[in-house]
Design an enzyme around this catalytic site. Structure first.
Site, PDB file in Angstrom:
ATOM      1  N   CYS A  51      -3.967  -4.090   4.067  1.00 42.27           N
ATOM      2  CA  CYS A  51      -2.950  -3.048   3.895  1.00 42.27           C
ATOM      3  C   CYS A  51      -2.393  -2.579   5.239  1.00 42.27           C
ATOM      4  O   CYS A  51      -1.234  -2.174   5.331  1.00 42.27           O
ATOM      5  CB  CYS A  51      -3.539  -1.848   3.151  1.00 42.27           C
ATOM      6  N   ASP A  83      -9.574   1.309   0.320  1.00 44.16           N
ATOM      7  CA  ASP A  83     -10.098   1.552  -1.023  1.00 44.16           C
ATOM      8  C   ASP A  83     -10.671   0.277  -1.627  1.00 44.16           C
ATOM      9  O   ASP A  83     -11.706   0.298  -2.294  1.00 44.16           O
ATOM     10  CB  ASP A  83      -8.992   2.090  -1.927  1.00 44.16           C
ATOM     11  N   CYS A 124      -2.351   1.609   3.577  1.00 45.79           N
ATOM     12  CA  CYS A 124      -3.275   1.807   2.463  1.00 45.79           C
ATOM     13  C   CYS A 124      -3.051   3.162   1.792  1.00 45.79           C
ATOM     14  O   CYS A 124      -2.406   4.060   2.346  1.00 45.79           O
ATOM     15  CB  CYS A 124      -4.718   1.660   2.943  1.00 45.79           C
ATOM     16  N   SER A 474      -8.088   4.107  -9.645  1.00 49.10           N
ATOM     17  CA  SER A 474      -7.204   3.326  -8.796  1.00 49.10           C
ATOM     18  C   SER A 474      -5.857   3.171  -9.476  1.00 49.10           C
ATOM     19  O   SER A 474      -5.755   3.220 -10.709  1.00 49.10           O
ATOM     20  CB  SER A 474      -7.813   1.946  -8.552  1.00 49.10           C
TER      21      SER A 474
END
Length: 563
Positions: A51, A83, A124, A474
C-alpha cells in the site's frame, strides 16, 4: 496582499531567529528561500506494505513541483500499519490507533515547524482518515494525495485481490481448495505496489476525499504503478501552491454540505463500513455537527450505482477506466443528490469541475450504472439500533439474499477465540457469532474481523451465519455482519450481557439489532456484570484505551479531554 510565508516567517524572520536559520542553512537553504512558503510533504512511504511501497516517487514528484512553483518543500515521514499484515493478530490492535498517531504526527510537524501548507501522501487504510483529520485540525492550506490502488493479481484465469487470499483460508479448511491452489492464490493475490484493489477502506476513503474536494479529480482511482499517478501528484502540489496564494484552507472546503457529498459518493460506490467511523472522526476534527444518524439519512436517498468488490464484481482500476469518481459524481449531481456549489481545492466548485463530464456513463462499460438501473435502490451502509446497540452500529447490506436473521448466539470474548471455533468448523448454519471486548477501549483498538468473516465465507457460511462485534470490519468484508456496536462490552454495553444460546435478531430492513431476552433478565445480568481489568496498562494501547471515545462518535482520542 497576504504574505505566502505568513506562518513560516515565525521561525525565519528577525535577528532572534538567526539560530533557526542556521538549521535551515545546514540542509541547503539559501537566503532567498526564507521569503518562500514552506510546505510540508507528509510522506507515508514504507517498505512494510505494498500500500505504501510506491509512495516515495510521489513524494519526490511533490517536492519537485513545489520547488518549481516557488515554494520550499519540507518532507517528513508519517508511520503506517499494514492491516493486511496485522490482520488476525494482536498487532491489528494498533491499526485504528495508528489513525490517531498519523493525525498527531502531521499536526506536530505542521504546527511545530510553522509550515504554510502541506501535501499529505498516504496509501494504507488509516493513512487516509489520519491525514484528513490533521488537515482539518491544523486548517493550513493542504491537499490529500492518495498513493493509488494496486492492480489485480491473476491465477488460473481468475483476477485476484487480497480478500481472495483471506477467503482461500476458509476454502482450504473446509476442503474446497487444495494446498497447491491455496499457495497459488497466496503468491499471486498482490502483484505489486498500491492499496487493496476493491472498494475496500483505502479506495473508499480516496473516492470520498475526491468527492469532498480535497483531492484532484480522477486521482482517487489511479493505479500506483501508472505514470499518471506521478503526474497527478505533481499537479496536486502545484494546485496547493495556488491554494496558499488564495488562502484557501481545508475548512473552506470541508463543510457539512461537502461531507454530505462525500458520504453520498460512499453510498453510490458501495464503500466500506469503516467510512462511517472515519467520517465521524473527520467531522469531529473539523468541528462540524455530524452524527451517526446522518449516514442513515443519506443512505435512504442515494442508491448504489457502482458494481465493486467485495460484494460486487469490479476493482478500482475498472472504475477508473469507466470514468472514475467524476462520472459517478456527475450522475448524482444531475439528479440533485450532490451540492454543486461546494468549493474544491482546485478553486472551482463541484459543478464547475464536473461541467464537461458526460451525464451518462459510456455504453461500453459495466462498472457504473445509471440511477434508473441501480444495483440497489438505497445505500448499503445501514445504521442499526436496538437493545444491543442503542447508540447505533453499522452493517453493509449489499450482496445479501436475505438481510435478516434470528438465531442462537455463539459468544466469544475475543477475535482469537472466535477464529479458533470457525477454523474447527464449530459454527453452523443459522448461528450468530458474537465477538466482544474488541471495542475502542476493550480491545483496545477495534480490530477488524476480516479473518473470521472471510473464513466463514470460504466455508460457504457467508449468507447463513450472522456476526456481531464491537470491533470493526475490513472494507473487504461482506456477509450478514454488524460492527461498531455501541456502547461496547468493556463499558457494560448490552453486547457484554449476551449469553451462549440466547436468541439474537439482525434485521437490516427494520434497522434492528435485538437481544430477544426480556428486560428484567437483561437488568439482572447488568447488575451482576463486572468490568474486566484492562488488557494493557502501559504504552500506546493503554493510552488509547483511556482516551478513546465511543465508536458512535468516531473512536477519537481528543473528544472528551475536558470531562
Amino acid at each position: 496582499m497576504k504574505r505566502l510565508n505568513e506562518r513560516s516567517r515565525m521561525v525565519t524572520e528577525g535577528v532572534a531567529r538567526a539560530p533557526n536559520r542556521s538549521m535551515y542553512y545546514a540542509i541547503g537553504y539559501e537566503e532567498k528561500d526564507f521569503v518562500k512558503p514552506m510546505v510540508g510533504v507528509a510522506n507515508g512511504h514504507s517498505t512494510i506494505t505494498p500500500c505504501n511501497s510506491g509512495l516515495q516517487k510521489l513524494a519526490d514528484a511533490a517536492v519537485s513541483a513545489l520547488e518549481g512553483a516557488g515554494a520550499k518543500a519540507q518532507m517528513f515521514g508519517t508511520p503506517t500499519v499494514s492491516d493486511g499484515i496485522g490482520m488476525g493478530t494482536e498487532g491489528m490492535k494498533y491499526s485504528l490507533v495508528s489513525r490517531e498517531v498519523i493525525a498527531d504526527s502531521i499536526e506536530t510537524c505542521v504546527n511545530g515547524l510553522w509550515q504554510d501548507g502541506v501535501v499529505v501522501i498516504g496509501g494504507c487504510d488509516k493513512n487516509m482518515p489520519g491525514g484528513m483529520m490533521a488537515l482539518a485540525r491544523t486548517n493550513v492550506p493542504g491537499i490529500y494525495v492518495y498513493g493509488g490502488t494496486i492492480k489485480p493479481g491473476h491465477y488460473k484465469g481468475k483476477d485476484l485481490n487480497i480478500v481472495s487470499a483471506f477467503e482461500a483460508v476458509g476454502e482450504f479448511t473446509s476442503g474446497r481448495l487444495s494446498e497447491e491452489d491455496l499457495k497459488g492464490v497466496e503468491q499471486h493475490a498482490c502483484p505489486g505496489s498500491g492499496s487493496c484493489g476493491g472498494m475496500y477502506t483505502a479506495n473508499t476513503m480516496s473516492s470520498a476525499f475526491e468527492a469532498l474536494g480535497m483531492s484532484l479529480p480522477y486521482s482517487s482511482t489511479m493505479a500506483n504503478e501508472d505514470a499518471e499517478k506521478v503526474a497527478s501528484t505533481h499537479d496536486s502540489a502545484v494546485v496547493l501552491v495556488e491554494a496558499i496564494k488564495k488562502n484557501l484552507r481545508p475548512r473552506d472546503i470541508i463543510t457539512k454540505k461537502s461531507i454530505e457529498n462525500a458520504v453520498s459518493v460512499i453510498m453510490a460506490v458501495g464503500g466500506s463500513t469503516n467510512a462511517v467511523l472515519h467520517f465521524l472522526a473527520i467531522t469531529s476534527a473539523a468541528e462540524i455537527d455530524w452524527t451517526i444518524d446522518d449516514f442513515e439519512r443519506i443512505r435512504k436517498r442515494v442508491p448504489v450505482i457502482v458494481d465493486m468488490k467485495p460484494s460486487g464484481t469490479y476493482l478500482a482500476t475498472d472504475l477508473h477506466q469507466a470514468g472514475g469518481i467524476p462520472q459517478v459524481m456527475k450522475i448524482l449531481l444531475d439528479d440533485g443528490l450532490l451540492h454543486g456549489d461546494c468549493m474544491t481545492i482546485t478553486g472551482k466548485t463541484v459543478a464547475e469541475v464536473l461541467k464537461d463530464v458526460p451525464s451518462v456513463p459510456r455504453a461500453d462499460q459495466k462498472v457504473i450504472r445509471t440511477l434508473d438501473n441501480p444495483l440497489y435502490k438505497q445505500g448499503h451502509l445501514a445504521i442499526l439500533k436496538g437493545n444491543i446497540s442503542p447508540e447505533g452500529c453499522v452493517t453493509k447490506i449489499t450482496g445479501l439474499k436475505n438481510p435478516s436473521i434470528t438465531g442462537p448466539a455463539r459468544v466469544f470474548d475475543s477475535e482469537d477465540d472466535a477464529m479458533a471455533a470457525i477454523m474447527a468448523q464449530k459454527i453452523k448454519d443459522g448461528d450468530i457469532v458474537v465477538i466482544r471486548y474488541e471495542g475502542p477501549k476493550g480491545g483496545p483498538g477495534m480490530r477488524e474481523m476480516l479473518a473470521p468473516t472471510s473464513a466463514l465465507v470460504g466455508q460457504g457460511l457467508g449468507e447463513s451465519v450472522g456476526l456481531i462485534t464491537d470491533g470493526r470490519f475490513s472494507g473487504g468484508t461482506w456477509g450478514m455482519v454488524v460492527g461498531h456496536v455501541a456502547p461496547e462490552a468493556y463499558v457494560g454495553g448490552t453486547i457484554a450481557l449476551i449469553h451462549e444460546g440466547d436468541s439474537v435478531t439482525i434485521d437490516a430492513h427494520k434497522l434492528l439489532i435485538q437481544l430477544n431476552v426480556d428486560d428484567a433478565e437483561i437488568a439482572k445480568r447488568r447488575a451482576a456484570w463486572k468490568q474486566p481489568k484492562p488488557r494493557y496498562t502501559r504504552g500506546l494501547l493503554a493510552k488509547y484505551a483511556k482516551l478513546a471515545s465511543t465508536a458512535s462518535k468516531g473512536a477519537v482520542t481528543d473528544l472528551n479531554l475536558n470531562d
